[in-house]
Design a protein around this motif. Structure first.
Motif, PDB file in Angstrom:
ATOM      1  N   HIS A   1     -10.359  12.622  -2.607  1.00  0.00           N
ATOM      2  CA  HIS A   1      -9.628  12.665  -1.107  1.00  0.00           C
ATOM      3  C   HIS A   1      -8.467  12.147  -1.036  1.00  0.00           C
ATOM      4  CE1 HIS A   1     -12.760  15.972  -0.616  1.00  0.00           C
ATOM      5  NE2 HIS A   1     -11.284  16.835   1.094  1.00  0.00           N
ATOM      6  N   ARG A   2      -7.153  12.422  -1.805  1.00  0.00           N
ATOM      7  CA  ARG A   2      -6.488  11.545  -2.123  1.00  0.00           C
ATOM      8  C   ARG A   2      -4.883  11.734  -1.173  1.00  0.00           C
ATOM      9  NH1 ARG A   2      -5.761  11.126  -7.690  1.00  0.00           N
ATOM     10  NH2 ARG A   2      -7.433   9.435  -7.959  1.00  0.00           N
ATOM     11  N   TYR A   3      -4.244  10.645  -0.390  1.00  0.00           N
ATOM     12  CA  TYR A   3      -4.047  10.800   0.421  1.00  0.00           C
ATOM     13  C   TYR A   3      -2.750   9.334   0.597  1.00  0.00           C
ATOM     14  CZ  TYR A   3      -7.339  12.644   3.637  1.00  0.00           C
ATOM     15  OH  TYR A   3      -8.856  13.640   3.920  1.00  0.00           O
TER      16      TYR A   3
ATOM     17  N   LEU B   1      -2.068  15.104   2.447  1.00  0.00           N
ATOM     18  CA  LEU B   1      -3.389  14.990   1.609  1.00  0.00           C
ATOM     19  C   LEU B   1      -2.519  16.002   0.578  1.00  0.00           C
ATOM     20  CD1 LEU B   1      -6.255  15.556   0.599  1.00  0.00           C
ATOM     21  CD2 LEU B   1      -6.261  17.764   1.296  1.00  0.00           C
ATOM     22  N   LEU B   2      -2.468  14.710  -0.991  1.00  0.00           N
ATOM     23  CA  LEU B   2      -2.137  14.589  -1.319  1.00  0.00           C
ATOM     24  C   LEU B   2      -2.674  15.372  -3.329  1.00  0.00           C
ATOM     25  CD1 LEU B   2      -0.567  10.984  -2.273  1.00  0.00           C
ATOM     26  CD2 LEU B   2       0.418  13.054  -1.330  1.00  0.00           C
ATOM     27  N   GLU B   3      -4.882  15.461  -2.590  1.00  0.00           N
ATOM     28  CA  GLU B   3      -4.689  15.565  -4.353  1.00  0.00           C
ATOM     29  C   GLU B   3      -6.222  15.919  -3.910  1.00  0.00           C
ATOM     30  OE1 GLU B   3      -5.144  14.779  -8.926  1.00  0.00           O
ATOM     31  OE2 GLU B   3      -4.297  13.316  -7.220  1.00  0.00           O
TER      32      GLU B   3
ATOM     33  N   TYR C   1      -7.214  20.165  -5.924  1.00  0.00           N
ATOM     34  CA  TYR C   1      -5.782  20.544  -4.716  1.00  0.00           C
ATOM     35  C   TYR C   1      -4.714  19.479  -5.174  1.00  0.00           C
ATOM     36  CZ  TYR C   1      -2.614  20.793  -1.515  1.00  0.00           C
ATOM     37  OH  TYR C   1      -1.712  20.037  -0.113  1.00  0.00           O
ATOM     38  N   PHE C   2      -3.678  19.934  -5.539  1.00  0.00           N
ATOM     39  CA  PHE C   2      -2.956  18.661  -6.128  1.00  0.00           C
ATOM     40  C   PHE C   2      -1.302  19.294  -5.250  1.00  0.00           C
ATOM     41  CE2 PHE C   2       0.894  17.350  -8.645  1.00  0.00           C
ATOM     42  CZ  PHE C   2       0.683  16.029  -8.279  1.00  0.00           C
ATOM     43  N   LEU C   3      -0.640  18.475  -4.792  1.00  0.00           N
ATOM     44  CA  LEU C   3       0.913  18.682  -4.302  1.00  0.00           C
ATOM     45  C   LEU C   3       1.668  17.180  -4.418  1.00  0.00           C
ATOM     46  CD1 LEU C   3       2.712  19.234  -1.859  1.00  0.00           C
ATOM     47  CD2 LEU C   3       1.130  17.713  -0.157  1.00  0.00           C
ATOM     48  N   ASP C   4       3.003  17.491  -5.792  1.00  0.00           N
ATOM     49  CA  ASP C   4       3.382  16.263  -5.592  1.00  0.00           C
ATOM     50  C   ASP C   4       4.930  16.667  -4.741  1.00  0.00           C
ATOM     51  OD1 ASP C   4       5.667  16.028  -6.878  1.00  0.00           O
ATOM     52  OD2 ASP C   4       5.092  16.569  -9.192  1.00  0.00           O
TER      53      ASP C   4
ATOM     54  N   VAL D   1       1.104  -1.130  -0.184  1.00  0.00           N
ATOM     55  CA  VAL D   1       0.219  -0.001   0.122  1.00  0.00           C
ATOM     56  C   VAL D   1       0.592   1.410   0.059  1.00  0.00           C
ATOM     57  CG1 VAL D   1      -1.218   1.382   1.197  1.00  0.00           C
ATOM     58  CG2 VAL D   1      -1.709  -0.923   0.824  1.00  0.00           C
ATOM     59  N   PHE D   2       0.423   2.109  -0.635  1.00  0.00           N
ATOM     60  CA  PHE D   2       1.247   3.812  -0.842  1.00  0.00           C
ATOM     61  C   PHE D   2       1.018   4.968  -0.667  1.00  0.00           C
ATOM     62  CE2 PHE D   2       2.679   6.613  -3.863  1.00  0.00           C
ATOM     63  CZ  PHE D   2       3.752   6.944  -3.625  1.00  0.00           C
ATOM     64  N   ARG D   3      -0.942   4.756  -1.049  1.00  0.00           N
ATOM     65  CA  ARG D   3      -1.936   5.568  -0.753  1.00  0.00           C
ATOM     66  C   ARG D   3      -3.316   4.614  -0.935  1.00  0.00           C
ATOM     67  NH1 ARG D   3      -2.546   6.470  -6.615  1.00  0.00           N
ATOM     68  NH2 ARG D   3      -4.697   6.851  -6.341  1.00  0.00           N
ATOM     69  N   TYR D   4      -3.645   6.197  -0.077  1.00  0.00           N
ATOM     70  CA  TYR D   4      -5.795   5.687  -0.702  1.00  0.00           C
ATOM     71  C   TYR D   4      -6.801   6.828  -0.865  1.00  0.00           C
ATOM     72  CZ  TYR D   4      -5.192   7.815   4.320  1.00  0.00           C
ATOM     73  OH  TYR D   4      -5.695   8.755   5.718  1.00  0.00           O
TER      74      TYR D   4
END
Length: 243
Positions: A57-59, A65-67, A81-84, A41-44
């Motif tokens: 909501h991508r974490y 919070l990624l997106e 919203y997006f965080l690289d 698992v890398f993200r959810y």
């Protein structure tokens, strides 16, 4: 009794249609869905659905919070919203039916750069402004292995000018013509971060329009030094002639 039953059924149908549904799914680094307890698992993603609208909501697995994606009928429609994380870039804005509209901000968190892009209701980029970090280093053309180049070449640049350059009304009324010489600061990402006028006695309206058009251009192919893309300067001239 029948009327009461019908009212109850109507209420349940309305509640079902407008109640919120929340699902959580887990993904590995290849973006393949996996089980919650899977070691890869890398993200959810947390998806909230209500009627024809939903939000994702991508974490990351540590809770960052990624997106945030807001959808209506499966089209981006609302705040985004997006965080690289690898490049430390944060992007915020708004979509309307998959089209970027209004104010969008981009922050380069490591370098300290921040940019504001303004889009028309039709999704056209109409202005761009920004602040560069105080520690930015940019190289002159003679210090580079290869100089920056517009991503679509000279013909593409000319097409960009033909499409977006507008003769300022004030300059046209006064019969003002001439060339505006610019120094562009092009980041290693290819983004035009800054445009400065370098020649003297330039009409202020021509200068503002030249800067605006340069800033809203597509990304450039960045200059390179020692085989790596770097921040650099590019010099060009934009001509204004009355017909």
């Amino acid at each position: 009794m029948i009327r009461a039953t019908l009212c109850l059924l109507s209420f349940l149908l309305c509640f079902s249609a407008f109640s919120q549904k929340i699902d959580t799914t887990y993904f590995n680094q290849e973006n393949i869905e996996v089980a919650k307890n899977d070691a890869s698992v890398f993200r959810y993603d947390v998806t909230s659905s209500k009627g024809k609208s939903s939000s994702i909501h991508r974490y990351s697995m540590n809770g960052t919070l990624l997106e945030i994606i807001t959808l209506t009928k499966n089209k981006k429609d609302g705040p985004y919203y997006f965080l690289d994380l690898p490049d430390s870039i944060k992007l915020e804005g708004k979509y309307k039916r998959d089209i970027p509209v209004g104010k969008w901000t981009t922050e380069y968190l490591k370098e300290g750069h921040s940019f504001v892009d303004i889009y028309s209701p039709e999704g056209f980029l109409i202005s761009r402004d920004g602040v560069l970090g105080s520690s930015i280093q940019a190289f002159e053309i003679d210090e580079l292995d290869t100089k920056p180049d517009y991503v679509r070449g000279d013909n593409g640049w000319n097409q960009h000018l033909m499409k977006h350059l507008t003769y300022p009304r004030e300059a046209a009324r006064s019969g003002t013509q001439g060339g505006v010489e610019l120094r562009l600061t092009i980041l290693s990402s290819g983004r035009v971060a800054k445009a400065e006028v370098t020649n003297d006695d330039v009409d202020e309206y021509l200068a503002k329009e030249a800067i605006r058009v340069a800033l809203i251009s597509d990304n450039w192919i960045p200059g390179t030094k020692n085989g790596n893309p770097v921040n650099s300067y590019m010099y060009l001239k934009i001509m204004f002639r009355l017909k």
